[in-house]
Design a protein around this motif. Structure first.
Motif, PDB file in Angstrom:
ATOM      1  N   THR A   3       0.812  -1.208   0.000  1.00 25.55           N
ATOM      2  CA  THR A   3       0.000   0.000   0.000  1.00 25.55           C
ATOM      3  C   THR A   3       0.850   1.265   0.000  1.00 25.55           C
ATOM      4  O   THR A   3       1.977   1.268   0.484  1.00 25.55           O
ATOM      5  N   CYS A   9      -4.924   5.123   2.171  1.00 23.17           N
ATOM      6  CA  CYS A   9      -4.591   3.838   1.537  1.00 23.17           C
ATOM      7  C   CYS A   9      -4.311   2.765   2.584  1.00 23.17           C
ATOM      8  O   CYS A   9      -4.745   1.620   2.432  1.00 23.17           O
ATOM      9  N   SER A  12      -7.539   1.602   3.823  1.00 18.33           N
ATOM     10  CA  SER A  12      -8.166   0.686   2.856  1.00 18.33           C
ATOM     11  C   SER A  12      -7.552  -0.704   2.946  1.00 18.33           C
ATOM     12  O   SER A  12      -8.262  -1.718   2.877  1.00 18.33           O
ATOM     13  N   ALA A  13      -6.233  -0.763   3.107  1.00 17.75           N
ATOM     14  CA  ALA A  13      -5.553  -2.061   3.232  1.00 17.75           C
ATOM     15  C   ALA A  13      -6.029  -2.802   4.473  1.00 17.75           C
ATOM     16  O   ALA A  13      -6.302  -4.006   4.423  1.00 17.75           O
ATOM     17  N   THR A  28       3.942  -0.988   3.483  1.00 22.95           N
ATOM     18  CA  THR A  28       3.865   0.308   2.811  1.00 22.95           C
ATOM     19  C   THR A  28       5.061   0.458   1.879  1.00 22.95           C
ATOM     20  O   THR A  28       6.173   0.054   2.209  1.00 22.95           O
ATOM     21  N   ILE A  96      -2.364  -1.139  -3.264  1.00 20.03           N
ATOM     22  CA  ILE A  96      -3.319  -0.075  -2.983  1.00 20.03           C
ATOM     23  C   ILE A  96      -2.605   1.248  -3.222  1.00 20.03           C
ATOM     24  O   ILE A  96      -1.617   1.569  -2.570  1.00 20.03           O
ATOM     25  N   THR A  97      -3.131   1.980  -4.203  1.00 14.08           N
ATOM     26  CA  THR A  97      -2.510   3.240  -4.595  1.00 14.08           C
ATOM     27  C   THR A  97      -3.599   4.275  -4.851  1.00 14.08           C
ATOM     28  O   THR A  97      -4.739   4.110  -4.427  1.00 14.08           O
TER      29      THR A  97
END
Length: 135
Positions: A3, A9, A12-13, A28, A96-97
């Motif tokens: 992520t 983000c 969200s992860a 990350t 996740i971006t």
């Protein structure tokens, strides 16, 4: 799960991991961070249209605003994907971006010029999953 380090983000992860019972690592990676919009970075998104217009003229035009070009974003993302695929062989990788970064990599993988990502790639919505693959 890999992520962007931006809080939205990472959130969200964590949400994805919780919802789907994922117990592996959440890592990350700075490469997944938002595109750098130069002099407009951190301002309202209204200013980003200036950069998008400059993108279509030429990469040099975007650099006048000290912005990261779509080509720069594509290079960092292709490098990251190749690295992750070599480390995570035969595994599904969730990255996740941010919308701009995701759309640029999709354009590049489809063989489109990365600066056309806003013209030919459907806009990514918040939390939307899209499958991508290397050509």
């Amino acid at each position: 799960i890999y992520t962007s380090p931006f809080a939205r983000c990472v959130d969200s992860a964590l949400t994805f991991a919780d919802e789907y019972g994922f117990s592996g690592d959440i890592v990350t990676r700075n490469e997944l961070g938002e595109r750098y919009f130069g002099i407009y970075n951190g301002s309202t998104t209204d200013h980003y249209q200036t950069i998008y217009t400059a993108d279509l003229k030429s990469p040099e035009e975007s650099r006048l605003y000290e912005a990261e070009t779509p080509g720069d974003v594509l290079k960092r993302m292709l490098w990251l994907i190749k690295e992750l695929e070599s480390v995570e062989q035969d595994k599904t990788i969730l990255m996740i971006t941010h919308a701009d970064v995701g759309e640029i990599i999709q354009a590049g993988l489809k063989g489109l010029p990365p600066e056309t990502h806003r013209l030919f790639i459907p806009k990514l919505k918040h939390g939307q999953l899209r499958e991508i693959g290397l050509i």
